[in-house]
Write a protein that holds these residues in place. Structure first.
Motif, PDB file in Angstrom:
ATOM      1  N   ASP A 105       0.845  -1.189   0.000  1.00 44.00           N
ATOM      2  CA  ASP A 105       0.000   0.000   0.000  1.00 44.00           C
ATOM      3  C   ASP A 105       0.887   1.248   0.000  1.00 44.00           C
ATOM      4  O   ASP A 105       2.120   1.149  -0.005  1.00 44.00           O
ATOM      5  CB  ASP A 105      -1.004  -0.025   1.150  1.00 44.00           C
ATOM      6  N   ALA A 106       0.280   2.415   0.016  1.00 47.18           N
ATOM      7  CA  ALA A 106       1.019   3.677  -0.082  1.00 47.18           C
ATOM      8  C   ALA A 106       1.993   3.888   1.075  1.00 47.18           C
ATOM      9  O   ALA A 106       2.990   4.598   0.937  1.00 47.18           O
ATOM     10  CB  ALA A 106       0.040   4.841  -0.158  1.00 47.18           C
ATOM     11  N   LYS A 107       1.738   3.238   2.226  1.00 48.54           N
ATOM     12  CA  LYS A 107       2.612   3.379   3.391  1.00 48.54           C
ATOM     13  C   LYS A 107       3.684   2.295   3.450  1.00 48.54           C
ATOM     14  O   LYS A 107       4.480   2.252   4.380  1.00 48.54           O
ATOM     15  CB  LYS A 107       1.789   3.360   4.672  1.00 48.54           C
ATOM     16  N   ILE A 145       7.012  -2.718   5.626  1.00 49.10           N
ATOM     17  CA  ILE A 145       8.346  -2.863   5.047  1.00 49.10           C
ATOM     18  C   ILE A 145       8.954  -1.459   5.048  1.00 49.10           C
ATOM     19  O   ILE A 145       8.427  -0.548   4.405  1.00 49.10           O
ATOM     20  CB  ILE A 145       8.287  -3.427   3.606  1.00 49.10           C
ATOM     21  N   SER A 146      10.036  -1.285   5.781  1.00 45.73           N
ATOM     22  CA  SER A 146      10.603   0.051   5.971  1.00 45.73           C
ATOM     23  C   SER A 146      11.035   0.685   4.653  1.00 45.73           C
ATOM     24  O   SER A 146      11.416  -0.020   3.711  1.00 45.73           O
ATOM     25  CB  SER A 146      11.804  -0.017   6.918  1.00 45.73           C
ATOM     26  N   PRO A 147      11.022   2.019   4.598  1.00 44.85           N
ATOM     27  CA  PRO A 147      11.490   2.697   3.386  1.00 44.85           C
ATOM     28  C   PRO A 147      12.931   2.330   3.031  1.00 44.85           C
ATOM     29  O   PRO A 147      13.268   2.199   1.853  1.00 44.85           O
ATOM     30  CB  PRO A 147      11.377   4.183   3.735  1.00 44.85           C
ATOM     31  N   GLU A 148      13.782   2.151   4.047  1.00 42.00           N
ATOM     32  CA  GLU A 148      15.187   1.799   3.792  1.00 42.00           C
ATOM     33  C   GLU A 148      15.303   0.444   3.094  1.00 42.00           C
ATOM     34  O   GLU A 148      16.072   0.293   2.140  1.00 42.00           O
ATOM     35  CB  GLU A 148      15.982   1.766   5.102  1.00 42.00           C
ATOM     36  N   LEU A 149      14.556  -0.541   3.562  1.00 46.27           N
ATOM     37  CA  LEU A 149      14.615  -1.868   2.951  1.00 46.27           C
ATOM     38  C   LEU A 149      13.976  -1.872   1.564  1.00 46.27           C
ATOM     39  O   LEU A 149      14.470  -2.533   0.646  1.00 46.27           O
ATOM     40  CB  LEU A 149      13.965  -2.914   3.855  1.00 46.27           C
ATOM     41  N   ARG A 150      12.894  -1.120   1.402  1.00 46.28           N
ATOM     42  CA  ARG A 150      12.270  -1.025   0.071  1.00 46.28           C
ATOM     43  C   ARG A 150      13.236  -0.397  -0.922  1.00 46.28           C
ATOM     44  O   ARG A 150      13.389  -0.878  -2.044  1.00 46.28           O
ATOM     45  CB  ARG A 150      10.969  -0.219   0.136  1.00 46.28           C
ATOM     46  N   ALA A 151      13.901   0.672  -0.510  1.00 47.15           N
ATOM     47  CA  ALA A 151      14.840   1.357  -1.409  1.00 47.15           C
ATOM     48  C   ALA A 151      16.031   0.472  -1.744  1.00 47.15           C
ATOM     49  O   ALA A 151      16.487   0.440  -2.898  1.00 47.15           O
ATOM     50  CB  ALA A 151      15.315   2.663  -0.777  1.00 47.15           C
ATOM     51  N   ALA A 152      16.543  -0.260  -0.764  1.00 46.47           N
ATOM     52  CA  ALA A 152      17.725  -1.096  -0.973  1.00 46.47           C
ATOM     53  C   ALA A 152      17.464  -2.234  -1.959  1.00 46.47           C
ATOM     54  O   ALA A 152      18.395  -2.734  -2.590  1.00 46.47           O
ATOM     55  CB  ALA A 152      18.203  -1.667   0.361  1.00 46.47           C
ATOM     56  N   ARG A 175       5.737  -1.241  -5.623  1.00 43.68           N
ATOM     57  CA  ARG A 175       4.349  -1.606  -5.347  1.00 43.68           C
ATOM     58  C   ARG A 175       4.067  -3.084  -5.612  1.00 43.68           C
ATOM     59  O   ARG A 175       3.597  -3.794  -4.749  1.00 43.68           O
ATOM     60  CB  ARG A 175       3.420  -0.716  -6.160  1.00 43.68           C
ATOM     61  N   GLU A 176       4.353  -3.536  -6.828  1.00 40.96           N
ATOM     62  CA  GLU A 176       4.041  -4.913  -7.212  1.00 40.96           C
ATOM     63  C   GLU A 176       5.149  -5.846  -6.729  1.00 40.96           C
ATOM     64  O   GLU A 176       6.304  -5.685  -7.111  1.00 40.96           O
ATOM     65  CB  GLU A 176       3.861  -5.025  -8.722  1.00 40.96           C
ATOM     66  N   THR A 177       4.774  -6.815  -5.889  1.00 45.86           N
ATOM     67  CA  THR A 177       5.759  -7.711  -5.288  1.00 45.86           C
ATOM     68  C   THR A 177       5.367  -9.166  -5.496  1.00 45.86           C
ATOM     69  O   THR A 177       4.236  -9.479  -5.874  1.00 45.86           O
ATOM     70  CB  THR A 177       5.891  -7.458  -3.768  1.00 45.86           C
ATOM     71  N   LEU A 178       6.316 -10.031  -5.190  1.00 48.11           N
ATOM     72  CA  LEU A 178       6.085 -11.467  -5.197  1.00 48.11           C
ATOM     73  C   LEU A 178       6.629 -12.009  -3.887  1.00 48.11           C
ATOM     74  O   LEU A 178       7.802 -11.791  -3.554  1.00 48.11           O
ATOM     75  CB  LEU A 178       6.809 -12.113  -6.383  1.00 48.11           C
ATOM     76  N   LEU A 179       5.772 -12.678  -3.129  1.00 51.76           N
ATOM     77  CA  LEU A 179       6.159 -13.303  -1.861  1.00 51.76           C
ATOM     78  C   LEU A 179       6.308 -14.793  -2.116  1.00 51.76           C
ATOM     79  O   LEU A 179       5.357 -15.456  -2.540  1.00 51.76           O
ATOM     80  CB  LEU A 179       5.091 -13.039  -0.790  1.00 51.76           C
TER      81      LEU A 179
END
Length: 143
Positions: free
Chosen positions: A11-13, A90-97, A102-106
């Protein structure tokens, strides 16, 4: 044991809704407590806390020559909890790294999950298939 793939959207957050089929197991085995960290292949690893503690002990025991792996796994680890609707942040730091937007695969990987940016995963998977997917490993499985 976690297995299978789920296409999910953050989501947006930056919150990820954990699939229902995994929530009960995570609540029962880990009290909804998880740890998220980076993986050297460009994804995130999501562990139920007991599995993380075992993994963390193995990483901490690595020799000094493996200090960068320690930094990668331990230095980026963040503890999270399932919220009342089954989401984790999911923290911004981990998302950026890991370029996760937005679209993910778990992916269920046994004792833990991998979270990939969907486009990155698809490209790396196609590359691995084109390269023969480590033929020796396939031969060891004796299809």
């Amino acid at each position: 044991m976690f297995q299978g793939a789920s296409s999910l959207s953050l989501d947006a957050k930056g919150r990820l809704s954990v699939p229902t089929r995994h929530r009960d197991v995570l609540s029962a085995t880990a009290g909804g407590q998880l740890t998220v960290t980076r993986h050297p292949h460009g994804c995130l690893m999501i562990f139920p806390r007991p599995a993380w503690e075992q993994f963390r002990e193995r990483i901490a025991a690595m020799p000094l020559k493996d200090q960068w792996l320690k930094r990668l796994f331990l230095g980026n680890a963040m503890d999270v909890e399932l919220d009342s609707t089954g989401r984790i942040l999911i923290s911004p730091e981990l998302r950026a790294a890991t370029n996760i937007s937005r679209e993910t695969l778990l992916l269920g990987m046994g004792s833990h999950f991998e979270l990939w940016d969907k486009a990155t995963h698809d490209a790396k998977e196609a590359e691995a298939i084109a390269a023969g997917l480590a033929s020796e490993a396939l031969q060891d499985l004796a299809f």
